[in-house]
Design a protein around this motif. Structure first.
Motif, PDB file in Angstrom:
ATOM      1  N   GLY A 108      -0.930  14.047   2.612  1.00 38.82           N
ATOM      2  CA  GLY A 108      -2.261  14.625   2.510  1.00 38.82           C
ATOM      3  C   GLY A 108      -3.302  13.731   1.881  1.00 38.82           C
ATOM      4  N   LYS A 109      -2.932  12.486   1.581  1.00 34.86           N
ATOM      5  CA  LYS A 109      -3.878  11.568   0.939  1.00 34.86           C
ATOM      6  C   LYS A 109      -4.081  10.329   1.787  1.00 34.86           C
ATOM      7  CE  LYS A 109      -2.960  13.012  -3.816  1.00 34.86           C
ATOM      8  NZ  LYS A 109      -2.658  12.544  -5.200  1.00 34.86           N
ATOM      9  N   GLU A 110      -5.142   9.607   1.476  1.00 30.92           N
ATOM     10  CA  GLU A 110      -5.421   8.365   2.178  1.00 30.92           C
ATOM     11  C   GLU A 110      -4.495   7.252   1.664  1.00 30.92           C
ATOM     12  OE1 GLU A 110     -10.186   9.059   3.092  1.00 30.92           O
ATOM     13  OE2 GLU A 110      -9.534   7.446   1.764  1.00 30.92           O
ATOM     14  N   ARG A 111      -4.301   6.282   2.508  1.00 24.91           N
ATOM     15  CA  ARG A 111      -3.521   5.118   2.103  1.00 24.91           C
ATOM     16  C   ARG A 111      -4.299   4.348   1.043  1.00 24.91           C
ATOM     17  NH1 ARG A 111      -0.607   1.614   6.747  1.00 24.91           N
ATOM     18  NH2 ARG A 111      -0.157   3.783   7.305  1.00 24.91           N
ATOM     19  N   GLU A 112      -3.590   3.902   0.007  1.00 23.78           N
ATOM     20  CA  GLU A 112      -4.263   3.203  -1.080  1.00 23.78           C
ATOM     21  C   GLU A 112      -3.564   1.887  -1.388  1.00 23.78           C
ATOM     22  OE1 GLU A 112      -4.155   5.105  -4.902  1.00 23.78           O
ATOM     23  OE2 GLU A 112      -2.011   5.530  -4.816  1.00 23.78           O
ATOM     24  N   PHE A 113      -4.347   0.974  -1.920  1.00 26.44           N
ATOM     25  CA  PHE A 113      -3.849  -0.334  -2.300  1.00 26.44           C
ATOM     26  C   PHE A 113      -2.986  -0.220  -3.552  1.00 26.44           C
ATOM     27  CE2 PHE A 113      -3.645  -4.762  -3.017  1.00 26.44           C
ATOM     28  CZ  PHE A 113      -3.972  -5.019  -4.339  1.00 26.44           C
ATOM     29  N   PHE A 121       0.858  -1.167   0.000  1.00 26.98           N
ATOM     30  CA  PHE A 121       0.000   0.000   0.000  1.00 26.98           C
ATOM     31  C   PHE A 121       0.905   1.231   0.000  1.00 26.98           C
ATOM     32  CE2 PHE A 121      -4.048  -2.064   1.066  1.00 26.98           C
ATOM     33  CZ  PHE A 121      -3.585  -3.305   1.445  1.00 26.98           C
ATOM     34  N   ARG A 122       0.330   2.375  -0.280  1.00 25.69           N
ATOM     35  CA  ARG A 122       1.123   3.606  -0.229  1.00 25.69           C
ATOM     36  C   ARG A 122       0.257   4.755   0.258  1.00 25.69           C
ATOM     37  NH1 ARG A 122       2.076   4.729  -6.716  1.00 25.69           N
ATOM     38  NH2 ARG A 122      -0.059   5.415  -7.216  1.00 25.69           N
ATOM     39  N   GLN A 123       0.942   5.714   0.839  1.00 20.10           N
ATOM     40  CA  GLN A 123       0.249   6.899   1.330  1.00 20.10           C
ATOM     41  C   GLN A 123       1.081   8.125   0.989  1.00 20.10           C
ATOM     42  OE1 GLN A 123      -0.848   6.756   5.486  1.00 20.10           O
ATOM     43  NE2 GLN A 123      -2.398   8.342   5.184  1.00 20.10           N
ATOM     44  N   ALA A 124       0.513   8.954   0.140  1.00 20.08           N
ATOM     45  CA  ALA A 124       1.155  10.200  -0.245  1.00 20.08           C
ATOM     46  C   ALA A 124       0.763  11.287   0.758  1.00 20.08           C
ATOM     47  CB  ALA A 124       0.726  10.596  -1.653  1.00 20.08           C
ATOM     48  N   VAL A 137       4.927   7.100   0.995  1.00 18.43           N
ATOM     49  CA  VAL A 137       5.463   6.087   1.901  1.00 18.43           C
ATOM     50  C   VAL A 137       4.773   4.775   1.552  1.00 18.43           C
ATOM     51  CG1 VAL A 137       5.720   5.342   4.280  1.00 18.43           C
ATOM     52  CG2 VAL A 137       5.895   7.773   3.709  1.00 18.43           C
ATOM     53  N   TYR A 138       5.551   3.761   1.301  1.00 16.27           N
ATOM     54  CA  TYR A 138       5.032   2.455   0.906  1.00 16.27           C
ATOM     55  C   TYR A 138       5.062   1.513   2.109  1.00 16.27           C
ATOM     56  CZ  TYR A 138       4.895   3.766  -3.989  1.00 16.27           C
ATOM     57  OH  TYR A 138       4.583   4.374  -5.189  1.00 16.27           O
ATOM     58  N   TYR A 139       3.935   0.832   2.319  1.00 18.15           N
ATOM     59  CA  TYR A 139       3.788  -0.089   3.442  1.00 18.15           C
ATOM     60  C   TYR A 139       3.480  -1.490   2.928  1.00 18.15           C
ATOM     61  CZ  TYR A 139       3.020   4.213   6.134  1.00 18.15           C
ATOM     62  OH  TYR A 139       3.148   5.449   6.704  1.00 18.15           O
ATOM     63  N   CYS A 140       3.974  -2.488   3.615  1.00 16.73           N
ATOM     64  CA  CYS A 140       3.558  -3.849   3.319  1.00 16.73           C
ATOM     65  C   CYS A 140       2.625  -4.337   4.417  1.00 16.73           C
ATOM     66  CB  CYS A 140       4.747  -4.790   3.171  1.00 16.73           C
ATOM     67  SG  CYS A 140       5.849  -4.885   4.596  1.00 16.73           S
ATOM     68  N   GLY A 141       1.785  -5.271   4.037  1.00 14.15           N
ATOM     69  CA  GLY A 141       0.838  -5.825   4.982  1.00 14.15           C
ATOM     70  C   GLY A 141       0.581  -7.283   4.660  1.00 14.15           C
ATOM     71  N   VAL A 158      -4.260 -10.228  -0.061  1.00 16.54           N
ATOM     72  CA  VAL A 158      -4.483  -8.866   0.399  1.00 16.54           C
ATOM     73  C   VAL A 158      -4.825  -7.988  -0.803  1.00 16.54           C
ATOM     74  CG1 VAL A 158      -3.363  -6.855   1.390  1.00 16.54           C
ATOM     75  CG2 VAL A 158      -3.006  -9.093   2.409  1.00 16.54           C
ATOM     76  N   THR A 159      -6.033  -7.435  -0.792  1.00 17.64           N
ATOM     77  CA  THR A 159      -6.441  -6.545  -1.870  1.00 17.64           C
ATOM     78  C   THR A 159      -7.041  -5.242  -1.355  1.00 17.64           C
ATOM     79  OG1 THR A 159      -8.580  -7.652  -1.982  1.00 17.64           O
ATOM     80  CG2 THR A 159      -6.863  -8.436  -3.490  1.00 17.64           C
ATOM     81  N   SER A 160      -7.089  -5.109  -0.050  1.00 28.44           N
ATOM     82  CA  SER A 160      -7.620  -3.889   0.540  1.00 28.44           C
ATOM     83  C   SER A 160      -7.106  -3.776   1.962  1.00 28.44           C
ATOM     84  CB  SER A 160      -9.150  -3.903   0.540  1.00 28.44           C
ATOM     85  OG  SER A 160      -9.635  -5.009   1.274  1.00 28.44           O
ATOM     86  N   MET A 161      -7.206  -2.583   2.506  1.00 30.37           N
ATOM     87  CA  MET A 161      -6.675  -2.355   3.841  1.00 30.37           C
ATOM     88  C   MET A 161      -7.379  -3.198   4.896  1.00 30.37           C
ATOM     89  SD  MET A 161      -5.979   1.745   3.828  1.00 30.37           S
ATOM     90  CE  MET A 161      -5.673   1.726   5.581  1.00 30.37           C
TER      91      MET A 161
END
Length: 121
Positions: A40-45, A35-38, A91-95, A102-105
């Motif tokens: 001011g934006k929401e985290r996205e898949f 996932f990533r979060q720019a 910022v890139y996150y793994c989950g 995994v296809t969504s938060m």
């Protein structure tokens, strides 16, 4: 526990490979994703993969440019990012999930810490 690394600064059009390694066994990492979060934006898949690697899923904004893969012997999942654009800066996150791809938060049960990717124009 998940450990993500490989971020950095790259010029537009360049490539980076992110890695996410799981410690403490493999029972909790059937499905893994990025996932990533720019700012001011929401985290996205971004991308997800099942245990065998036979199923993958990608966010629309990265299809055709990013590739997710895994090496279960190393309990590591990779994200190969090509043709990077400034809008990929985040910022890139793994989950992971112990039972499903995994296809969504809401499917993530364990999060790793983030690694920053900055793409300059």
């Amino acid at each position: 526990q998940l450990q993500a690394y490989g971020g950095g600064l790259v010029q537009a059009g360049g490539s980076l490979r992110l890695s996410c390694t799981a410690s403490g066994g493999t029972l909790s990492i059937y499905g893994m994703g990025w996932f990533r979060q720019a700012p001011g934006k929401e985290r996205e898949f971004v991308a997800g993969i099942n245990w065998t690697g036979s199923r993958t899923s990608y966010g629309d904004s990265v299809k055709g440019r990013f590739t997710i893969s895994r090496d279960n012997a190393k309990t590591t999942v990779y994200l190969q990012m090509n043709s990077l654009k400034p809008e990929d800066t985040a910022v890139y996150y793994c989950g992971s999930n112990p039972m499903m791809i995994v296809t969504s938060m809401d499917r993530v049960t364990i999060w790793g810490q983030g690694t920053l990717v900055t793409v300059s124009s």
